[in-house]
Design a protein around this motif. Structure first.
Motif, PDB file in Angstrom:
ATOM      1  N   THR A  36       0.811  -1.226   0.000  1.00 58.54           N
ATOM      2  CA  THR A  36       0.000   0.000   0.000  1.00 58.54           C
ATOM      3  C   THR A  36       0.845   1.278   0.000  1.00 58.54           C
ATOM      4  O   THR A  36       0.334   2.343   0.327  1.00 58.54           O
ATOM      5  N   VAL A  37       2.126   1.170  -0.343  1.00 63.36           N
ATOM      6  CA  VAL A  37       2.936   2.399  -0.370  1.00 63.36           C
ATOM      7  C   VAL A  37       2.426   3.330  -1.464  1.00 63.36           C
ATOM      8  O   VAL A  37       1.834   2.895  -2.455  1.00 63.36           O
ATOM      9  N   ASP A  38       2.645   4.638  -1.273  1.00 62.88           N
ATOM     10  CA  ASP A  38       2.172   5.637  -2.241  1.00 62.88           C
ATOM     11  C   ASP A  38       2.924   5.565  -3.565  1.00 62.88           C
ATOM     12  O   ASP A  38       2.366   5.875  -4.618  1.00 62.88           O
ATOM     13  N   ASP A  39       4.188   5.178  -3.506  1.00 60.47           N
ATOM     14  CA  ASP A  39       5.016   5.223  -4.712  1.00 60.47           C
ATOM     15  C   ASP A  39       5.703   3.869  -4.950  1.00 60.47           C
ATOM     16  O   ASP A  39       6.888   3.703  -4.641  1.00 60.47           O
ATOM     17  N   PRO A  40       4.968   2.880  -5.487  1.00 58.17           N
ATOM     18  CA  PRO A  40       5.586   1.569  -5.711  1.00 58.17           C
ATOM     19  C   PRO A  40       6.754   1.624  -6.686  1.00 58.17           C
ATOM     20  O   PRO A  40       7.668   0.792  -6.621  1.00 58.17           O
ATOM     21  N   GLY A  41       6.757   2.615  -7.569  1.00 57.34           N
ATOM     22  CA  GLY A  41       7.869   2.745  -8.511  1.00 57.34           C
ATOM     23  C   GLY A  41       9.180   3.032  -7.793  1.00 57.34           C
ATOM     24  O   GLY A  41      10.254   2.582  -8.226  1.00 57.34           O
ATOM     25  N   ALA A  42       9.102   3.796  -6.698  1.00 57.20           N
ATOM     26  CA  ALA A  42      10.322   4.091  -5.933  1.00 57.20           C
ATOM     27  C   ALA A  42      10.850   2.818  -5.282  1.00 57.20           C
ATOM     28  O   ALA A  42      12.068   2.616  -5.196  1.00 57.20           O
ATOM     29  N   VAL A  43       9.932   1.938  -4.835  1.00 60.74           N
ATOM     30  CA  VAL A  43      10.374   0.663  -4.251  1.00 60.74           C
ATOM     31  C   VAL A  43      11.003  -0.203  -5.346  1.00 60.74           C
ATOM     32  O   VAL A  43      12.020  -0.862  -5.119  1.00 60.74           O
ATOM     33  N   ASP A  44      10.406  -0.194  -6.543  1.00 59.81           N
ATOM     34  CA  ASP A  44      11.000  -0.948  -7.663  1.00 59.81           C
ATOM     35  C   ASP A  44      12.430  -0.472  -7.934  1.00 59.81           C
ATOM     36  O   ASP A  44      13.337  -1.285  -8.162  1.00 59.81           O
ATOM     37  N   ALA A  45      12.611   0.844  -7.919  1.00 61.43           N
ATOM     38  CA  ALA A  45      13.950   1.395  -8.197  1.00 61.43           C
ATOM     39  C   ALA A  45      14.933   0.970  -7.111  1.00 61.43           C
ATOM     40  O   ALA A  45      16.074   0.571  -7.407  1.00 61.43           O
ATOM     41  N   LEU A  46      14.491   1.035  -5.856  1.00 58.29           N
ATOM     42  CA  LEU A  46      15.352   0.597  -4.752  1.00 58.29           C
ATOM     43  C   LEU A  46      15.661  -0.895  -4.882  1.00 58.29           C
ATOM     44  O   LEU A  46      16.812  -1.320  -4.711  1.00 58.29           O
ATOM     45  N   ALA A  47      14.637  -1.699  -5.180  1.00 55.15           N
ATOM     46  CA  ALA A  47      14.826  -3.150  -5.305  1.00 55.15           C
ATOM     47  C   ALA A  47      15.822  -3.462  -6.425  1.00 55.15           C
ATOM     48  O   ALA A  47      16.681  -4.336  -6.261  1.00 55.15           O
ATOM     49  N   ARG A  48      15.725  -2.748  -7.532  1.00 56.45           N
ATOM     50  CA  ARG A  48      16.666  -2.987  -8.646  1.00 56.45           C
ATOM     51  C   ARG A  48      18.105  -2.659  -8.223  1.00 56.45           C
ATOM     52  O   ARG A  48      19.040  -3.390  -8.537  1.00 56.45           O
ATOM     53  N   ALA A  49      18.251  -1.560  -7.497  1.00 61.95           N
ATOM     54  CA  ALA A  49      19.600  -1.160  -7.067  1.00 61.95           C
ATOM     55  C   ALA A  49      20.170  -2.176  -6.066  1.00 61.95           C
ATOM     56  O   ALA A  49      21.336  -2.583  -6.175  1.00 61.95           O
ATOM     57  N   VAL A  50      19.345  -2.600  -5.119  1.00 62.38           N
ATOM     58  CA  VAL A  50      19.828  -3.547  -4.112  1.00 62.38           C
ATOM     59  C   VAL A  50      20.084  -4.913  -4.755  1.00 62.38           C
ATOM     60  O   VAL A  50      21.042  -5.609  -4.413  1.00 62.38           O
ATOM     61  N   HIS A  51      19.232  -5.306  -5.696  1.00 61.89           N
ATOM     62  CA  HIS A  51      19.432  -6.560  -6.440  1.00 61.89           C
ATOM     63  C   HIS A  51      20.817  -6.539  -7.113  1.00 61.89           C
ATOM     64  O   HIS A  51      21.582  -7.511  -7.007  1.00 61.89           O
ATOM     65  N   ALA A  52      21.116  -5.437  -7.798  1.00 58.64           N
ATOM     66  CA  ALA A  52      22.414  -5.357  -8.496  1.00 58.64           C
ATOM     67  C   ALA A  52      23.570  -5.419  -7.498  1.00 58.64           C
ATOM     68  O   ALA A  52      24.586  -6.092  -7.742  1.00 58.64           O
ATOM     69  N   GLU A  53      23.393  -4.739  -6.367  1.00 54.02           N
ATOM     70  CA  GLU A  53      24.439  -4.728  -5.331  1.00 54.02           C
ATOM     71  C   GLU A  53      24.686  -6.139  -4.787  1.00 54.02           C
ATOM     72  O   GLU A  53      25.828  -6.595  -4.723  1.00 54.02           O
ATOM     73  N   VAL A  54      23.615  -6.846  -4.425  1.00 50.62           N
ATOM     74  CA  VAL A  54      23.762  -8.174  -3.818  1.00 50.62           C
ATOM     75  C   VAL A  54      24.281  -9.183  -4.839  1.00 50.62           C
ATOM     76  O   VAL A  54      25.192  -9.975  -4.540  1.00 50.62           O
ATOM     77  N   PHE A  55      23.728  -9.159  -6.058  1.00 51.24           N
ATOM     78  CA  PHE A  55      24.217 -10.119  -7.051  1.00 51.24           C
ATOM     79  C   PHE A  55      25.630  -9.771  -7.530  1.00 51.24           C
ATOM     80  O   PHE A  55      26.287 -10.612  -8.146  1.00 51.24           O
ATOM     81  N   GLY A  56      26.088  -8.557  -7.229  1.00 53.34           N
ATOM     82  CA  GLY A  56      27.489  -8.235  -7.491  1.00 53.34           C
ATOM     83  C   GLY A  56      28.424  -8.885  -6.488  1.00 53.34           C
ATOM     84  O   GLY A  56      29.630  -8.954  -6.701  1.00 53.34           O
ATOM     85  N   GLN A  57      27.831  -9.370  -5.374  1.00 60.52           N
ATOM     86  CA  GLN A  57      28.654  -9.973  -4.314  1.00 60.52           C
ATOM     87  C   GLN A  57      28.463 -11.487  -4.216  1.00 60.52           C
ATOM     88  O   GLN A  57      29.310 -12.170  -3.649  1.00 60.52           O
ATOM     89  N   ILE A  58      27.327 -11.984  -4.714  1.00 62.66           N
ATOM     90  CA  ILE A  58      27.067 -13.427  -4.631  1.00 62.66           C
ATOM     91  C   ILE A  58      27.326 -14.072  -5.983  1.00 62.66           C
ATOM     92  O   ILE A  58      26.900 -13.557  -7.013  1.00 62.66           O
ATOM     93  N   ASP A  59      28.013 -15.205  -5.942  1.00 57.70           N
ATOM     94  CA  ASP A  59      28.338 -15.925  -7.165  1.00 57.70           C
ATOM     95  C   ASP A  59      27.387 -17.126  -7.287  1.00 57.70           C
ATOM     96  O   ASP A  59      27.526 -18.109  -6.546  1.00 57.70           O
ATOM     97  N   CYS A  60      26.428 -17.033  -8.206  1.00 55.57           N
ATOM     98  CA  CYS A  60      25.427 -18.108  -8.346  1.00 55.57           C
ATOM     99  C   CYS A  60      26.065 -19.459  -8.675  1.00 55.57           C
ATOM    100  O   CYS A  60      25.529 -20.499  -8.293  1.00 55.57           O
ATOM    101  N   THR A  61      27.198 -19.434  -9.349  1.00 53.96           N
ATOM    102  CA  THR A  61      27.822 -20.714  -9.716  1.00 53.96           C
ATOM    103  C   THR A  61      28.440 -21.409  -8.506  1.00 53.96           C
ATOM    104  O   THR A  61      28.855 -22.556  -8.597  1.00 53.96           O
TER     105      THR A  61
END
Ligand code: SF4
Ligand code: SF4
Length: 173
Positions: A36-61
């Motif tokens: 119910t947040v007012d600006d779900p797009g801002a959460v999407d932007a944050l999620a994308r940034a954090v996703h890139a940060e975490v996957f930059g540190q974790i090696d899926c292989t």
């Protein structure tokens, strides 16, 4: 003295399953509030940034936990794509690796861990892997706030999701 330095990857994978269980209900509560947040797009932007940060540190292989614990669904076009890439008849690919999933008329992998997971924990059909694998864990897709159950569930199967959710929760609340 002189102990081996612990990499960022090792730190992120240390105890994550135990911590994911411990934080599960709190994570779900917070993720549910995001609906119910007012600006779900801002959460999407944050999620994308954090996703890139975490996957930059974790090696899926060096993890492959999703391939060892989940069974992705796939449709006819994806089966055809895998069969063409393996240069095998579609029916042989189904017989060897897949099983019908009557609930949605699609297919699932015949076994867990995935039959396409190699002994080195790498996907042997990576170039033509199912869309569900390509998109997993969906934390960088739009509509992040509308999938609280999926994200919470994935905190227990994917260390990256566990850390993504924790970092988002810490930043927003
Ligand atoms: S479980 Fe997550 S971190 Fe592990 S291989 Fe799958 S996507 Fe990568
Ligand atoms: S097809 Fe590849 S990426 Fe998908 S679950 Fe199987 S091994 Fe993992």
């Amino acid at each position: 003295m002189g102990g081996r330095a612990v990499s960022a990857h090792e730190k992120l994978l240390r105890d994550w399953e135990k911590n994911a269980v411990r934080h599960e209900s709190a994570s779900f509560h917070i993720l549910h509030r995001l609906r119910t947040v007012d600006d779900p797009g801002a959460v999407d932007a944050l999620a994308r940034a954090v996703h890139a940060e975490v996957f930059g540190q974790i090696d899926c292989t060096r993890c492959a936990n999703c391939c060892k614990t989940a069974s992705p669904g796939l449709g006819d076009a994806e089966v055809d794509r895998i069969a063409a890439w393996l240069d095998r008849p579609r029916e042989a690919v189904i017989a060897d690796f897949l099983e019908p999933y009557p609930a949605d008329g699609r297919f699932r992998m015949r076994t867990i861990p995935c039959p396409f997971l190699g002994p080195d924990d790498r996907c042997t059909i990576y170039e033509v892997r199912p869309d569900a694998c390509r998109n997993y864990p969906n934390t960088d897709r739009g509509g992040f706030t509308q999938r609280p159950r999926q994200h919470t569930w994935n905190t227990r199967t994917c260390p990256a999701v566990y850390h993504i959710v924790r970092r988002i929760c810490e930043q927003l609340f």
